[in-house]
Design a protein around this motif. Structure first.
Motif, PDB file in Angstrom:
ATOM      1  N   PRO A 161      40.194  14.763  -3.999  1.00  0.00           N
ATOM      2  CA  PRO A 161      39.316  12.587  -4.031  1.00  0.00           C
ATOM      3  C   PRO A 161      38.442  12.636  -4.773  1.00  0.00           C
ATOM      4  N   VAL A 162      38.651  11.756  -5.722  1.00  0.00           N
ATOM      5  CA  VAL A 162      37.620  11.275  -7.105  1.00  0.00           C
ATOM      6  C   VAL A 162      37.169   9.813  -6.125  1.00  0.00           C
ATOM      7  N   LEU A 174      31.427  19.832  -7.664  1.00  0.00           N
ATOM      8  CA  LEU A 174      32.818  19.190  -6.981  1.00  0.00           C
ATOM      9  C   LEU A 174      32.888  19.468  -6.059  1.00  0.00           C
ATOM     10  N   ALA A 175      32.389  19.730  -4.994  1.00  0.00           N
ATOM     11  CA  ALA A 175      32.575  19.655  -3.767  1.00  0.00           C
ATOM     12  C   ALA A 175      31.734  17.420  -3.528  1.00  0.00           C
ATOM     13  N   TYR A 176      31.408  16.915  -4.513  1.00  0.00           N
ATOM     14  CA  TYR A 176      31.489  15.512  -4.291  1.00  0.00           C
ATOM     15  C   TYR A 176      31.955  14.659  -4.837  1.00  0.00           C
ATOM     16  N   VAL A 177      31.943  13.176  -4.000  1.00  0.00           N
ATOM     17  CA  VAL A 177      32.980  12.537  -4.241  1.00  0.00           C
ATOM     18  C   VAL A 177      32.408  11.239  -4.503  1.00  0.00           C
ATOM     19  N   PRO A 178      32.200  10.443  -5.295  1.00  0.00           N
ATOM     20  CA  PRO A 178      31.605   9.486  -5.227  1.00  0.00           C
ATOM     21  C   PRO A 178      32.180   8.683  -4.569  1.00  0.00           C
ATOM     22  N   LEU A 187      41.035   7.581  -3.760  1.00  0.00           N
ATOM     23  CA  LEU A 187      41.599   7.769  -4.619  1.00  0.00           C
ATOM     24  C   LEU A 187      41.518   9.583  -4.858  1.00  0.00           C
ATOM     25  N   ALA A 188      42.956   9.701  -5.070  1.00  0.00           N
ATOM     26  CA  ALA A 188      42.510  11.674  -5.653  1.00  0.00           C
ATOM     27  C   ALA A 188      43.483  11.912  -6.521  1.00  0.00           C
ATOM     28  N   ARG A 197      41.520   1.925  -8.263  1.00  0.00           N
ATOM     29  CA  ARG A 197      41.601   2.807 -10.217  1.00  0.00           C
ATOM     30  C   ARG A 197      40.517   0.877 -10.663  1.00  0.00           C
ATOM     31  N   TYR A 198      40.613   0.163 -10.353  1.00  0.00           N
ATOM     32  CA  TYR A 198      39.676  -0.512 -11.379  1.00  0.00           C
ATOM     33  C   TYR A 198      38.740  -0.537 -11.119  1.00  0.00           C
TER      34      TYR A 198
END
Lengths: 355, 355
Positions: B111-112, B11-15, B103-104, B316-317
């Motif tokens: 954040p995602v 959960l702590a990781y953001v791509p 993006l989140a 998004r893309y």
């Protein structure tokens, strides 16, 4: 034909402080010294308050919570924080508040620091409360009540110890497990910690009352008859529209100090008061332009909601601490072609099997 | 006592998509297909325009340039871009525009995606111009003039080819070296490229004129007598107060299409017109609610300044393309303690030589 050098140039790199590195950095300095360090940067920036670009944070509200951007600039450095506030996250095993932040040079617009700010926000919030308390608390204060024993509470206790000389903390939370967690975490930290079963018990003998609850609703953590003369209150849990902690009668008996009135009138405890209700700006007290506490019987109230300049100060402190250390990674986040007009050429030359 | 597991949780990781990975991703898809992909996401989001949270970007201006935050949300996903604009940077070997975006999820605020956006902004800007051109250009358009051959120009040419079927591009820049660079980059890209020595020469026979110059001053790249009937103009270089490209008489002869009027009236070509001068919103044309070009003789003008929803679409893309690929790293940016109320405990347990 020469193979092009495809490694990103040094200009393309942005120093990044991960959560792991932030924790390592904090321990290398010591939690209390780290918050003292932030306080020194806060004092510097609060004294320079008038020269900052200031704007209420830019909020995107939803039924579940809020996502906010908090930008500011002192004319040389620009900074912003991304932060969310989702009280229901806790029930899903997630943080109510997560955050990250960035500093950039105003001169070029290039980022110079990207940092986690979930931990740093907790540290700067506690450092700010303690700095304000130092200026507003009654003389000889030794005891603080902390109502709401969630993620922020232990940071508040250690900051009050390091910066205000608080020796005793009295903890209360509507959920006894939260209090037990805080008591456990504060063991061997040099504080006398008392676990209380009611707000009334917690505030017995307290010179400072800090409320840091997190529900997104108009709650009344403190009622009027609970607050005696001479107290300083930090109300820091209420920080968005509809989220307050104190009965309005307490506000009316207090001298109120805020960070940035246009933001606090929307988000803070004073949303319960008239739009032109008189409040004091805390930066003026810290800059020595105004007096904070003027009598022993006065009730002072810091209606803290968190302002962009505080994040800016904390990020500046971190940026200065990581220089030459291993507490950061270099992040390839900004494209930097050899010829700045040749962005397309840089992309072309990155094509595999070319050159 | 068990050693605590100090590795950050998933959960702590953001791509994170770095500049290198963005370039590799672009080549794995192909530049033209990548921009076509962005166009599909743009169309989807433009059709959903009314459901977005929209706000003019939050700008911090200085003598040297501007730093902006551009947030938006469709109620499910939140996004923002950080972008600077420093025209003088070019002279110092730096990019005029650098950017990154995020993006989140609205539901949790987590954040995602964190991504470089210097390259992605160039791609989305060109994709947007081409999408708009497709709706507004005269029938059978084959030739585009590009005035201003800086970092954006080649992207505009390839997007116009991929999305509008443009076959010939006619290039002019006040600096011949910029034109030479663009000609070099566009070799073997399937376009007939003509290098021109004046704006007049460049627009000969052009069905579309795209201006993408970068000086922060009121310039007049096109004068009124240069623009004939039936033309479509993309004016995308003017994007902040005081920065325009077209003579006001051209505006008055054109049907003007904009992204988000409250932002464009401040930043776009139409800052030269009255505050209530009638303009059309391009999303309505793309959503099929209004007609774009209504006659062969009409001059249509896209006064493009770049709007947050376009960045949102591009991000998004990218998010959809990187799933399951190696074009990203996992960034430890969000603290995620096992017990969300126990942030302090997580910090404590990270202390070296403990456990």
């Amino acid at each position: 034909m020469n193979k092009p050098n495809l490694a990103p140039s040094s200009l393309a790199y942005v120093p990044f402080v991960s959560v792991q590195n932030m924790m390592a950095l904090v321990h290398s300095i010591g939690i209390e010294d780290f918050m003292k360090g932030i306080v020194a940067y806060l004092e510097e920036d609060f004294k320079n308050w008038e020269n900052f670009d200031k704007t209420p944070r830019v909020a995107s509200h939803s039924a579940e919570g809020v996502i906010e951007l908090m930008p500011t600039s002192n004319g040389e450095i620009y900074g912003f924080k991304y932060v969310n506030g989702h009280p229901k996250n806790t029930h899903e095993g997630l943080q109510t508040v997560t955050a990250f932040g960035l500093l950039a040079t105003v001169d070029t617009g290039y980022p110079v620091l990207l940092s986690e700010m979930t931990i740093l926000t907790a540290l700067r919030t506690a450092a700010t409360s303690a700095l304000v308390s130092k200026h507003l608390m009654p003389k000889g204060a030794t005891t603080m009540a902390v109502i709401g024993n969630g993620a922020q509470s232990e940071f508040q206790c250690l900051a009050a110890k390091a910066i205000c000389g608080i020796q005793n903390v009295r903890l209360y939370d509507i959920d006894p497990a939260a209090t037990q967690k805080a008591v456990r975490n504060l063991k061997n930290q040099g504080l006398k910690v008392t676990s209380c079963t009611s707000p009334q018990e917690a505030i017995e003998g307290a010179h400072i009352i800090t409320t840091c609850t997190a529900d997104k609703q108009c709650a009344t953590i403190l009622s009027d008859n609970m607050v005696g003369a001479g107290i300083h209150i930090n109300a820091i849990g209420g920080d968005c529209p509809g989220k307050t902690e104190l009965h309005v009668d307490i506000l009316k008996r207090s001298d109120i100090f805020v960070e940035y009135p246009p933001q606090t009138r929307v988000e803070g405890e004073i949303q319960a008061l008239a739009d032109d209700y008189p409040v004091n700006e805390i930066w003026k007290v810290i800059a020595g332009l105004e007096t904070g506490r003027t009598s022993a019987n006065q009730i002072t109230l810091f209606d803290g909601v968190g302002f962009a300049i505080e994040d800016f100060s904390a990020l500046r402190y971190v940026l200065d601490q990581i220089q030459g250390t291993a507490f950061m990674q270099q992040l390839d986040m900004v494209a930097d072609p050899d010829d700045p007009r040749d962005l397309f050429g840089m992309v072309l030359r990155a094509k595999p099997n070319q050159g």
